[in-house]
Design a protein around this motif. Structure first.
Motif, mmCIF file in Angstrom:
data_model
loop_
_atom_site.group_PDB
_atom_site.id
_atom_site.type_symbol
_atom_site.label_atom_id
_atom_site.label_comp_id
_atom_site.label_asym_id
_atom_site.label_seq_id
_atom_site.Cartn_x
_atom_site.Cartn_y
_atom_site.Cartn_z
ATOM 1 N N THR A 245 27.222 -36.379 23.419
ATOM 2 C CA THR A 245 28.272 -35.440 23.030
ATOM 3 C C THR A 245 27.849 -33.979 23.113
ATOM 4 O O THR A 245 28.697 -33.089 23.074
ATOM 5 C CB THR A 245 28.766 -35.726 21.602
ATOM 6 N N SER A 246 26.552 -33.708 23.192
ATOM 7 C CA SER A 246 26.090 -32.324 23.282
ATOM 8 C C SER A 246 24.706 -32.295 23.903
ATOM 9 O O SER A 246 24.005 -33.312 23.940
ATOM 10 C CB SER A 246 26.071 -31.654 21.905
ATOM 11 N N GLY A 247 24.298 -31.110 24.372
ATOM 12 C CA GLY A 247 22.982 -30.976 24.979
ATOM 13 C C GLY A 247 23.007 -31.209 26.472
ATOM 14 O O GLY A 247 24.048 -31.503 27.067
ATOM 15 N N ARG A 248 21.828 -31.131 27.072
ATOM 16 C CA ARG A 248 21.703 -31.272 28.517
ATOM 17 C C ARG A 248 21.932 -32.718 28.931
ATOM 18 O O ARG A 248 21.509 -33.654 28.243
ATOM 19 C CB ARG A 248 20.307 -30.829 28.961
ATOM 20 N N SER A 249 22.624 -32.919 30.054
ATOM 21 C CA SER A 249 22.861 -34.271 30.568
ATOM 22 C C SER A 249 21.548 -34.900 31.010
ATOM 23 O O SER A 249 20.563 -34.197 31.265
ATOM 24 C CB SER A 249 23.838 -34.233 31.749
ATOM 25 N N ASP A 251 20.698 -36.264 33.749
ATOM 26 C CA ASP A 251 20.262 -35.909 35.090
ATOM 27 C C ASP A 251 19.895 -34.434 35.209
ATOM 28 O O ASP A 251 19.492 -33.968 36.276
ATOM 29 C CB ASP A 251 21.327 -36.279 36.126
ATOM 30 N N GLY A 252 20.049 -33.686 34.112
ATOM 31 C CA GLY A 252 19.683 -32.282 34.111
ATOM 32 C C GLY A 252 20.603 -31.388 34.910
ATOM 33 O O GLY A 252 20.277 -30.231 35.197
ATOM 34 N N LYS A 253 21.783 -31.883 35.238
ATOM 35 C CA LYS A 253 22.675 -31.129 36.120
ATOM 36 C C LYS A 253 23.906 -30.579 35.404
ATOM 37 O O LYS A 253 24.792 -30.010 36.032
ATOM 38 C CB LYS A 253 23.111 -32.025 37.281
ATOM 39 N N GLY A 254 23.976 -30.758 34.102
ATOM 40 C CA GLY A 254 25.129 -30.282 33.352
ATOM 41 C C GLY A 254 24.865 -30.361 31.865
ATOM 42 O O GLY A 254 23.770 -30.735 31.428
ATOM 43 N N ASP A 255 25.866 -30.014 31.076
ATOM 44 C CA ASP A 255 25.776 -30.085 29.616
ATOM 45 C C ASP A 255 26.900 -30.957 29.076
ATOM 46 O O ASP A 255 28.054 -30.831 29.505
ATOM 47 C CB ASP A 255 25.886 -28.680 29.007
ATOM 48 N N PHE A 256 26.546 -31.856 28.158
ATOM 49 C CA PHE A 256 27.547 -32.715 27.551
ATOM 50 C C PHE A 256 28.480 -31.893 26.665
ATOM 51 O O PHE A 256 28.065 -30.922 26.029
ATOM 52 C CB PHE A 256 26.893 -33.803 26.704
ATOM 53 N N SER A 257 29.742 -32.313 26.610
ATOM 54 C CA SER A 257 30.719 -31.692 25.721
ATOM 55 C C SER A 257 31.697 -32.762 25.272
ATOM 56 O O SER A 257 31.695 -33.884 25.794
ATOM 57 C CB SER A 257 31.468 -30.557 26.431
ATOM 58 N N VAL A 258 32.524 -32.419 24.300
ATOM 59 C CA VAL A 258 33.552 -33.332 23.809
ATOM 60 C C VAL A 258 34.919 -32.724 24.122
ATOM 61 O O VAL A 258 35.156 -31.547 23.859
ATOM 62 C CB VAL A 258 33.425 -33.575 22.297
ATOM 63 N N VAL A 259 35.790 -33.519 24.701
ATOM 64 C CA VAL A 259 37.154 -33.093 25.008
ATOM 65 C C VAL A 259 38.115 -34.052 24.317
ATOM 66 O O VAL A 259 37.970 -35.278 24.451
ATOM 67 C CB VAL A 259 37.413 -33.083 26.527
ATOM 68 N N GLN A 260 39.056 -33.523 23.554
ATOM 69 C CA GLN A 260 40.075 -34.372 22.945
ATOM 70 C C GLN A 260 41.023 -34.851 24.038
ATOM 71 O O GLN A 260 41.648 -34.048 24.719
ATOM 72 C CB GLN A 260 40.861 -33.610 21.873
ATOM 73 N N ASN A 261 41.067 -36.141 24.231
ATOM 74 C CA ASN A 261 41.884 -36.697 25.303
ATOM 75 C C ASN A 261 43.363 -36.423 25.051
ATOM 76 O O ASN A 261 43.880 -36.660 23.959
ATOM 77 C CB ASN A 261 41.644 -38.204 25.392
ATOM 78 N N ALA A 262 44.031 -35.890 26.040
ATOM 79 C CA ALA A 262 45.458 -35.578 25.946
ATOM 80 C C ALA A 262 46.062 -35.729 27.329
ATOM 81 O O ALA A 262 45.365 -35.588 28.341
ATOM 82 C CB ALA A 262 45.666 -34.156 25.428
ATOM 83 N N PRO A 263 47.353 -36.041 27.404
ATOM 84 C CA PRO A 263 47.978 -36.226 28.715
ATOM 85 C C PRO A 263 47.870 -34.958 29.568
ATOM 86 O O PRO A 263 48.173 -33.857 29.112
ATOM 87 C CB PRO A 263 49.438 -36.545 28.373
ATOM 88 N N MET A 264 47.425 -35.128 30.793
ATOM 89 C CA MET A 264 47.356 -34.026 31.743
ATOM 90 C C MET A 264 48.292 -34.238 32.932
ATOM 91 O O MET A 264 48.448 -33.361 33.772
ATOM 92 C CB MET A 264 45.920 -33.844 32.240
ATOM 93 N N GLY A 265 48.862 -35.421 32.992
ATOM 94 C CA GLY A 265 49.747 -35.740 34.103
ATOM 95 C C GLY A 265 51.173 -35.935 33.648
ATOM 96 O O GLY A 265 51.512 -35.782 32.469
ATOM 97 N N GLN A 266 52.022 -36.303 34.576
ATOM 98 C CA GLN A 266 53.441 -36.478 34.295
ATOM 99 C C GLN A 266 53.751 -37.932 33.926
ATOM 100 O O GLN A 266 52.929 -38.812 34.139
ATOM 101 C CB GLN A 266 54.269 -36.079 35.532
ATOM 102 N N GLU A 267 54.896 -38.146 33.348
ATOM 103 C CA GLU A 267 55.361 -39.511 33.111
ATOM 104 C C GLU A 267 55.732 -40.121 34.460
ATOM 105 O O GLU A 267 56.514 -39.544 35.216
ATOM 106 C CB GLU A 267 56.593 -39.504 32.207
ATOM 107 N N PRO A 268 55.180 -41.284 34.781
ATOM 108 C CA PRO A 268 55.477 -41.878 36.081
ATOM 109 C C PRO A 268 56.891 -42.465 36.115
ATOM 110 O O PRO A 268 57.243 -43.313 35.293
ATOM 111 C CB PRO A 268 54.418 -42.976 36.217
#
Length: 285
Positions: A245-249, A251-268
């Motif tokens: 959830t936090s700190g360096r990934s 593989d050392g290529k990014g940083d972990f973060s937390v995102v609250q999952n929410a709809p990003m797309g349309q209703e199909p």
């Protein structure tokens, strides 16, 4: 091509034959955690291995061939545990060791007699390529992706679940011969886990092998979400904190973060059914 030796890879002894234990051993032969699975997995990974040199292919072939010997040992153990097994329903009903067993909350007599009949009718009181419920092994859990790192991680998981089963089967018997056999097989599972992890380390470890495949340019990933843990609590409460959830990934290529999952797309909303689709007339536009 392959060669064989009539002698077992390691001694197999059974001092007190137990037909119920023979049934349990079948899981180590043809179950999802069993030796047929890892044997075929390593063979197909080897046969399809592509690399500038053949050392990984050769290593896989050595271990796959070793696993044939493990299948042979377990098949021998099944046959030896069936040495004095009853061959008639009446005899099975009178055998305390069978009727007295309580397995899975089911009628132990039905379980014992059913598996004894399988061993008798299909294999002549010997092992067969199936699990402890008599279901034939069907190759559905053979993972050979052609990606060396992916296959090695699959192999670690296979050996880990196999060693877990082996420990449980060792704990389920008091027979000294069976205990000794499992001591050997569990030791080989330990080595194989280390072996596959050693390959991962040799080709770069977590930093070099991840993400798999590492040949795909990460610049083409969605950079906003490639190291984000999606939290899915309905009330928006944050998840428990962890290494992910936090700190360096890793593989050392990014940083972990937390995102609250929410709809990003349309209703199909799909278009109307085709006239020739066999749908109801109300569905056809």
């Amino acid at each position: 091509m392959y060669y064989f030796d009539k002698r077992l890879q390691y001694p197999v002894r059974v001092e007190s034959p137990d037909p119920i234990y023979a049934r349990m051993l079948q899981q180590a032969i043809g179950g999802v955690e069993g030796e047929i699975r890892v044997c075929m997995q390593y063979f197909f990974q080897a046969w399809g291995n592509r690399a500038p040199n053949t050392k990984y292919r050769d290593m896989l072939l050595h271990t796959a061939t070793e696993e044939i010997g493990h299948i042979e040992m377990l098949a021998t153990a099944v046959a030896m545990n069936l040495e004095n097994a009853p061959t008639k329903v009446q005899e099975a009903g009178a055998a305390d060791a069978i009727v007295g067993a309580v397995m899975g909350g089911e009628n132990p007599r039905h379980i014992a007699e059913g598996m004894l009949h399988k061993h008798l009718l299909s294999s002549g009181m010997a092992a067969f390529p199936g699990n402890s419920d008599g279901v034939p092994f069907d190759m559905n859990h053979i993972y050979a992706s052609g990606n060396l790192a992916a296959d090695m991680y699959c192999n670690v998981a296979a050996e880990a679940t196999g060693r877990t089963l082996a420990v449980r089967l060792s704990n389920a018997t008091n027979d000294p011969g069976m205990k000794d056999m499992w001591s050997f097989l569990i030791a080989r599972d330990t080595m194989h886990q280390q072996q596959w992890l050693s390959v991962i380390e040799e080709i770069g470890g977590h930093e070099g092998t991840l993400p798999i495949p590492n040949s795909f340019p990460q610049s083409e990933e969605n950079q906003k979400y490639n190291y984000s843990f999606f939290a899915t609590n309905r009330d928006g409460a944050p998840p428990p904190e962890g290494r992910w959830t936090s700190g360096r990934s890793l593989d050392g290529k990014g940083d972990f973060s937390v995102v609250q999952n929410a709809p990003m797309g349309q209703e199909p909303v799909l278009g109307p059914a085709r006239p020739d689709s066999g749908a109801q007339s109300e569905q056809i536009g």
